[in-house]
Enzyme design. Sequence first.
Site, mmCIF file in Angstrom:
data_model
loop_
_atom_site.group_PDB
_atom_site.id
_atom_site.type_symbol
_atom_site.label_atom_id
_atom_site.label_comp_id
_atom_site.label_asym_id
_atom_site.label_seq_id
_atom_site.Cartn_x
_atom_site.Cartn_y
_atom_site.Cartn_z
ATOM 1 N N HIS A 182 -48.980 -19.280 77.258
ATOM 2 C CA HIS A 182 -49.852 -18.281 77.591
ATOM 3 C C HIS A 182 -49.437 -16.897 77.294
ATOM 4 O O HIS A 182 -49.941 -15.911 78.293
ATOM 5 C CB HIS A 182 -50.527 -18.644 78.940
ATOM 6 N N HIS B 11 -62.422 -21.960 83.579
ATOM 7 C CA HIS B 11 -60.846 -22.462 83.570
ATOM 8 C C HIS B 11 -60.716 -23.642 84.511
ATOM 9 O O HIS B 11 -61.548 -23.779 85.543
ATOM 10 C CB HIS B 11 -60.047 -21.237 84.258
ATOM 11 N N HIS C 266 -53.999 -23.997 73.175
ATOM 12 C CA HIS C 266 -54.220 -22.735 74.121
ATOM 13 C C HIS C 266 -52.675 -22.165 74.379
ATOM 14 O O HIS C 266 -52.509 -21.281 75.039
ATOM 15 C CB HIS C 266 -54.627 -22.909 75.369
ATOM 16 N N ASP D 193 -60.112 -23.707 80.295
ATOM 17 C CA ASP D 193 -58.737 -23.005 79.819
ATOM 18 C C ASP D 193 -57.620 -23.405 80.824
ATOM 19 O O ASP D 193 -58.041 -23.589 81.882
ATOM 20 C CB ASP D 193 -58.582 -21.684 79.230
ATOM 21 N N ASP D 194 -56.492 -23.377 80.279
ATOM 22 C CA ASP D 194 -55.049 -23.409 81.140
ATOM 23 C C ASP D 194 -54.794 -24.545 81.851
ATOM 24 O O ASP D 194 -53.533 -24.684 82.334
ATOM 25 C CB ASP D 194 -55.454 -21.927 82.028
HETATM 26 ZN ZN ZN Z 1 -56.023 -18.952 79.191
#
Ligand code: ZN
Length: 315
Positions: free
Chosen positions: A191, A281, A187, A136-137
């Site tokens: 955020h 991540h 995503h 993620d991210d």
């Molecule tokens: Zn995230």
Amino acid sequence: MMHKNFYFRSFQVAVLAFILIVMAGCSLYPSIEPHKPTSMPSTIFTNLVATDSHSKLVDLPNEQQEATDGQSYTGASDKMGNVAADSQAHYSEFDEIEPIEEVLEKADSSIDQEEASSSIHEEEQQQSMKIAITFDDGPDLKFTPQILDILQEKKVVATFFVVGIQVKKYPEVLQRIEAEGHLIGNHSYNHPNFTKLTREELADEITRTDELIFGAVGHVPTIVRPPYGAINDANYAQIEEMDKSVMLWNIDPRDWDGSSVEDMLENILANAKDGGNILLHSFGSKHVENTVTLLPLVIDELRELGYEFVTADEL
Ligand code: ZN
């Protein structure tokens, strides 16, 4: 001369034809004979193989007598399918009541075959254990490329849930993710916690990110992962209205929280399962360094356990 020769030839042909017909008749007769017992032997065989062959074999001659009517075993024969078909091929040997050993061998070998096929089945089940690693991210310029290098070297596909704000900065990294066969998920843009957004704000978060992803790789994701896994029923419904599905995770070694590589490895191995979806991540925390160290170890260990790495939509 011509006529004489013709009549002589005709006579020869007629005699030859007669001999052939007589020979054919003789050779046909014995081939008809073995069909007399018809269904009887196969039903006995079926019954023998279908039950405990060792105890039944002692009574073999009597059973042959009893079974001459054949009909009472028809049900068993139907149920046994392959075994019955198999036995039929041996019925002529059975007529001589000689092949008790053969019956035993047959029964044993059919048991062996069953055992063999069940162990093959188990192996197949083990081989088909699937697990997905998700990041993620990202994307970013530091960790995401390192992670992609490891995945490339280990020939593993993964899933990247990217945030719009990062895609805007590093579209070329997203293009590399796409080019190397990984799956891209949405995503959000900034955020946020979805449960605190209005309907319009949530739509904007997803749509803006879709547009950036589309600009980089030419298609939009069909999966959405809410930041922090925070989602309510209204969010769910809204995302589904946008023809996307929500994807969370079921294995979280807390790489964002500074967990040690050893602890994370232990956590993942303890929770690994078919259908496992591991949350890691590729950006967003200084601890992602540990994630990069962890990744090759996790891949090797899970592979050793028989897991196949798939993208999250293939679980
Ligand atoms: Zn995230």
